[in-house]
Design a protein around this motif. Structure first.
Motif, PDB file in Angstrom:
ATOM      1  N   ASP A 224       0.935  -1.343  -0.111  1.00  0.00           N
ATOM      2  CA  ASP A 224       0.046  -0.029  -0.071  1.00  0.00           C
ATOM      3  C   ASP A 224       0.933   1.437  -0.021  1.00  0.00           C
ATOM      4  O   ASP A 224       0.341   2.325   0.302  1.00  0.00           O
ATOM      5  CB  ASP A 224      -0.988  -0.066   1.198  1.00  0.00           C
ATOM      6  CG  ASP A 224      -2.164  -1.158   1.198  1.00  0.00           C
ATOM      7  OD1 ASP A 224      -2.236  -1.609   0.108  1.00  0.00           O
ATOM      8  OD2 ASP A 224      -2.229  -1.620   2.293  1.00  0.00           O
ATOM      9  N   ASP A 225       2.170   1.224  -0.335  1.00  0.00           N
ATOM     10  CA  ASP A 225       3.146   2.196  -0.041  1.00  0.00           C
ATOM     11  C   ASP A 225       3.534   2.954  -1.375  1.00  0.00           C
ATOM     12  O   ASP A 225       4.717   3.467  -1.467  1.00  0.00           O
ATOM     13  CB  ASP A 225       4.217   1.829   0.951  1.00  0.00           C
ATOM     14  CG  ASP A 225       3.827   1.835   2.285  1.00  0.00           C
ATOM     15  OD1 ASP A 225       2.836   2.345   2.652  1.00  0.00           O
ATOM     16  OD2 ASP A 225       4.362   0.981   2.988  1.00  0.00           O
ATOM     17  N   ASP A 226       2.872   2.485  -2.597  1.00  0.00           N
ATOM     18  CA  ASP A 226       3.303   3.137  -3.627  1.00  0.00           C
ATOM     19  C   ASP A 226       3.532   4.688  -3.603  1.00  0.00           C
ATOM     20  O   ASP A 226       2.229   5.218  -2.919  1.00  0.00           O
ATOM     21  CB  ASP A 226       2.261   2.985  -4.935  1.00  0.00           C
ATOM     22  CG  ASP A 226       2.302   1.425  -5.330  1.00  0.00           C
ATOM     23  OD1 ASP A 226       2.878   0.809  -4.632  1.00  0.00           O
ATOM     24  OD2 ASP A 226       1.383   1.282  -6.103  1.00  0.00           O
ATOM     25  N   HIS A 227       4.379   5.353  -4.137  1.00  0.00           N
ATOM     26  CA  HIS A 227       4.595   6.930  -3.756  1.00  0.00           C
ATOM     27  C   HIS A 227       5.396   7.609  -4.811  1.00  0.00           C
ATOM     28  O   HIS A 227       6.216   6.959  -5.472  1.00  0.00           O
ATOM     29  CB  HIS A 227       5.163   7.104  -2.492  1.00  0.00           C
ATOM     30  CG  HIS A 227       6.646   6.419  -2.431  1.00  0.00           C
ATOM     31  ND1 HIS A 227       6.716   5.039  -2.190  1.00  0.00           N
ATOM     32  CD2 HIS A 227       7.795   7.063  -2.595  1.00  0.00           C
ATOM     33  CE1 HIS A 227       8.162   5.002  -1.973  1.00  0.00           C
ATOM     34  NE2 HIS A 227       8.771   6.268  -2.358  1.00  0.00           N
ATOM     35  N   PHE A 228       5.345   8.974  -4.644  1.00  0.00           N
ATOM     36  CA  PHE A 228       5.804   9.958  -5.366  1.00  0.00           C
ATOM     37  C   PHE A 228       6.895  10.582  -4.220  1.00  0.00           C
ATOM     38  O   PHE A 228       6.224  10.608  -3.121  1.00  0.00           O
ATOM     39  CB  PHE A 228       5.049  10.775  -5.936  1.00  0.00           C
ATOM     40  CG  PHE A 228       4.594  10.545  -7.338  1.00  0.00           C
ATOM     41  CD1 PHE A 228       5.549  10.682  -8.668  1.00  0.00           C
ATOM     42  CD2 PHE A 228       3.353  10.150  -7.649  1.00  0.00           C
ATOM     43  CE1 PHE A 228       5.011  10.136  -9.699  1.00  0.00           C
ATOM     44  CE2 PHE A 228       2.677   9.628  -8.774  1.00  0.00           C
ATOM     45  CZ  PHE A 228       3.658   9.726  -9.632  1.00  0.00           C
ATOM     46  N   ARG A 229       7.959  10.749  -4.575  1.00  0.00           N
ATOM     47  CA  ARG A 229       8.728  11.695  -3.673  1.00  0.00           C
ATOM     48  C   ARG A 229       9.463  12.920  -4.499  1.00  0.00           C
ATOM     49  O   ARG A 229      10.324  12.631  -5.325  1.00  0.00           O
ATOM     50  CB  ARG A 229       9.990  10.879  -3.166  1.00  0.00           C
ATOM     51  CG  ARG A 229      11.201  11.454  -2.350  1.00  0.00           C
ATOM     52  CD  ARG A 229      11.779  10.403  -1.684  1.00  0.00           C
ATOM     53  NE  ARG A 229      13.356  10.450  -1.672  1.00  0.00           N
ATOM     54  CZ  ARG A 229      14.214   9.950  -0.655  1.00  0.00           C
ATOM     55  NH1 ARG A 229      13.223   9.304   0.341  1.00  0.00           N
ATOM     56  NH2 ARG A 229      15.056  10.261  -0.729  1.00  0.00           N
ATOM     57  N   LEU A 230       9.141  14.087  -4.149  1.00  0.00           N
ATOM     58  CA  LEU A 230       9.563  15.199  -4.744  1.00  0.00           C
ATOM     59  C   LEU A 230      10.671  15.952  -4.029  1.00  0.00           C
ATOM     60  O   LEU A 230      10.280  16.138  -2.486  1.00  0.00           O
ATOM     61  CB  LEU A 230       8.574  16.334  -5.138  1.00  0.00           C
ATOM     62  CG  LEU A 230       8.976  17.537  -5.829  1.00  0.00           C
ATOM     63  CD1 LEU A 230       9.430  17.283  -7.116  1.00  0.00           C
ATOM     64  CD2 LEU A 230       7.731  18.400  -5.933  1.00  0.00           C
ATOM     65  N   GLU A 231      11.696  16.068  -4.298  1.00  0.00           N
ATOM     66  CA  GLU A 231      12.824  16.818  -3.528  1.00  0.00           C
ATOM     67  C   GLU A 231      13.408  18.019  -3.959  1.00  0.00           C
ATOM     68  O   GLU A 231      13.947  17.938  -5.138  1.00  0.00           O
ATOM     69  CB  GLU A 231      13.590  15.562  -2.992  1.00  0.00           C
ATOM     70  CG  GLU A 231      14.860  16.083  -2.008  1.00  0.00           C
ATOM     71  CD  GLU A 231      15.823  15.109  -1.573  1.00  0.00           C
ATOM     72  OE1 GLU A 231      15.633  14.300  -0.754  1.00  0.00           O
ATOM     73  OE2 GLU A 231      16.661  14.679  -2.610  1.00  0.00           O
TER      74      GLU A 231
END
Lengths: 259, 392
Positions: free
Chosen positions: B380-387
């Motif tokens: 359940d941890d599909d994600h985008f990470r913007l840095e």
């Protein structure tokens, strides 16, 4: 051993005979220019690279260069990146060879990782600039076939005009036109023709200074891309010759700690 | 007086010390709610990582200090302070000596880092295992024409960091590092050691390594903590590990191999390996763009019993570099489980905005995972990470 020398002498002689007078004269000039730069030992220099796009917007890269001459091979080269700040600490090591592909390593400071990288990239842009990798690596005589095109007056300088064709099929150029001044054999201008033989770029050299009473280096190099309107200027600073660098300053261990 | 003059001369022109560093602002967006109600779907955090460097003795001696701090608004376990580097270095013609806290990287593969064992993984930072905690050590390297031989005395063990209750990308039952146990009676104070030999011969770069000490990877055992909750307790056994890494570089081809043999970790000794290639089309049709193709096969002799998800998996990926003014780059790949246990999708892109600012975007997804696969924990941890990264 003697037989070997006789054979190689014969081979050189036949090869020279196989060349047209123009090719022979061209090779002579290229060799003379190369010979005049032999024996510098090592040098360090800072480089500022100013990239300008078609709209006139520019950005600057700052690099430091260390070069070590090799007795019977191409130079060893270490490049340290200072700007843009996200690539600060990145370092590039190359063992260039007179023949065959160069050996290249890259140090990535965030991972503390040394990566051996492919030297197959000749024609691609260096750091987004108008200089291709092949324009910046050491210019060994054997990497081109030459043709003397005559003498010409280039903005008041009596010059030899040569055509050279890269031996490497991966080169981005069919040919280059090179102008050397007749007095000191310094390059003043290069025109680069792309794979379709259309004029792609012009490189001009300015502000030659002599070091150790012998070795000439230009303070400024300006590359204009005629097809995209973009340009890149290189400003060289703090040239320092025979600084005492050795092979030990150009190995994988040195790459990891070079600053 | 003569001696003093000599020392000054040996020092050459002393360069003043310099500060540099980076700060990042990170934004996580998860596609779904976590398995626990305490987990948020939008997480903001930031890091600061300054670095001080000074050299003297003509560059033959240097000192580096690099602290690291992350503040995570949700997960207190992820907020942490670490010393990434605090090192004195002396480099001579035939040897190099380093004392202090450092990070050391070994290996050549892209999808996993098998032989890399000196540093503990800072797991709360990134799932990919590339972020490491600083390791205290004494490191001596002999540099000869036949290669570089190194010895590492690892003075002090670092525990792996794990996300807490409020963190995402964790096991359903949390790992409680307060319950950490060691095989060694000396616990974190055991003196571990490692040897490495590395060399370059023509197109080949290779390294052989041996590690003897407390495993950086813990075995996770169900337990009950002081609060009476069921948790996982990390157990750090004493292991021996032999490692080999090789890369061959032929024109546009890179051929890669890493393998390890580990003893005394869990029920059986085992072999793990990763082998593959990277091929790059440089300056595609004169556009200046590079496209690379990557393929690797991941193997672990323990099969389904492996403590990582990569026992019989294939990694395929592509690397795109625009080579423009902004150094725009993209790496996209997927690790496919050979027995249909699930896939791990990873896309990373980066672009420079100014001389001091970069933006990076990461997308990760865990698809088709089966209950017995370790990746199932992240389903359940599909994600985008913007840095956003600020560099000075």
């Amino acid at each position: 051993m003697k037989v070997f020398w006789i054979l190689s002498g014969l081979m050189a002689a036949t090869m020279a005979f196989a060349l047209t007078p123009e090719a022979r004269r061209g090779l002579e000039i290229a060799r003379e220019a190369d010979t005049r730069d032999l024996g510098f030992g090592d040098f360090t220099a800072d480089m500022e690279m100013i990239l300008t796009n078609r709209q006139g917007k520019s950005s600057t890269r700052i690099l430091r260069n260390r070069t070590l001459e090799q007795e019977n091979d191409g130079d060893k080269l270490l490049v340290l990146f200072d700007n843009p700040r996200d690539v600060k600490g990145t370092a590039f090591l190359a063992f260039t060879h007179r023949q065959g592909p160069d050996d290249q390593w890259l140090y990535l400071p965030s991972l503390k990782r040394v990566k051996r990288i492919s030297s197959g990239n000749k024609s691609g842009p260096f750091m987004g600039s108008e200089f291709a990798y092949e324009d910046l690596t050491s210019q060994e005589v054997d990497k081109y076939r030459y043709r003397f095109l005559g003498t010409e007056n280039l903005n008041g300088i009596e010059a030899f005009k040569l055509e050279r064709r890269p031996v490497d099929p991966k080169s981005g150029y069919t040919r280059q036109l090179v102008w050397y001044d007749q007095k000191e054999y310094r390059i003043y201008k290069i025109e680069f023709y792309d794979r379709k033989d259309a004029l792609l770029k012009t490189l001009t050299y300015e502000g030659y200074q002599q070091y150790l009473g012998k070795y000439w280096r230009a303070d400024r190099m300006f590359m204009q891309n005629h097809q995209t309107g973009k340009s890149t200027e290189l400003r060289w600073k703090k040239y320092d010759f025979r600084t005492g660098l050795s092979d030990r300053n150009f190995d994988r261990n040195a790459l990891k700690r070079a600053r | 007086m003569g001696a003093l003059w000599f020392l000054l001369a040996a020092g050459g022109v002393a360069r003043p010390g310099e500060w540099s560093g980076q700060a990042t602002l990170e934004n996580f967006g998860f596609a779904q709610n976590g398995q626990s109600e305490r987990q948020e779907s939008h997480v903001v955090s930031f890091t600061v990582q300054p670095e001080y460097y000074v050299e003297w003795d003509g560059g033959r001696q240097s000192f580096t200090f690099e602290p690291f701090w992350r503040y995570d608004h949700e997960d207190s376990e992820r907020s942490h302070l670490d010393i990434r580097e605090l090192t004195w270095l002396k480099a001579a013609d035939r040897w190099e000596l380093r004392l202090g806290v450092r990070k050391v990287f070994w290996g050549v593969a892209e999808s996993v880092h098998l032989v890399d064992i000196i540093n503990q993984t800072d797991l709360v930072e990134n799932l990919d295992g590339e972020e490491k905690l600083g390791q205290p050590m004494i490191n001596f390297a002999w540099i000869e024409s036949w290669g570089t031989a190194e010895i590492f005395l690892l003075t002090g063990f670092r525990e792996r960091s794990f996300p807490g209750h409020d963190g995402r990308l964790r096991t359903p039952i949390i790992v409680d590092d307060d319950l950490a146990r060691y095989e060694s009676g000396a616990e974190e104070e055991r003196l571990d050691w490692a040897l490495r030999y590395g060399h370059t011969v023509g197109a080949w770069d290779f390294g052989a390594s041996y590690f003897s000490g407390t495993s950086r990877e813990p075995l996770l055992q169900p337990d009950r903590n002081a609060a009476g909750e069921t948790v996982l307790a990390p157990f750090y056994p004493v292991i021996d590990q032999l490692g080999l890494d090789v890369q061959g570089t032929f024109g546009s081809w890179l051929l890669k191999w890493e393998s390890t043999y580990r003893r005394d970790f869990g029920d059986r000794d085992f072999l793990a390996a990763v082998g593959g290639f990277e091929y790059t089309f440089f300056d595609l049709r004169g556009t200046g763009i590079d496209i690379g193709l990557l393929g690797e096969y991941l193997y672990d002799e323990r099969g389904e019993d492996a403590t990582n998800p990569f026992d019989d998996d294939v990694f395929v990926g592509t690397r795109l570099a625009l080579n423009d003014t902004w150094s725009t780059e993209l790496l996209a790949g997927v690790v496919i489980d050979g027995s249909g246990g699930g896939n791990f999708v990873n896309v990373e892109g980066q672009r420079r905005i100014t001389d001091h600012l970069t933006l990076s975007l990461e997308y990760r997804a865990f698809t088709g995972t089966e209950a017995e696969d370790p990746l199932h924990a992240f389903r359940d941890d599909d994600h985008f990470r913007l840095e956003a990264g600020w560099y000075w």
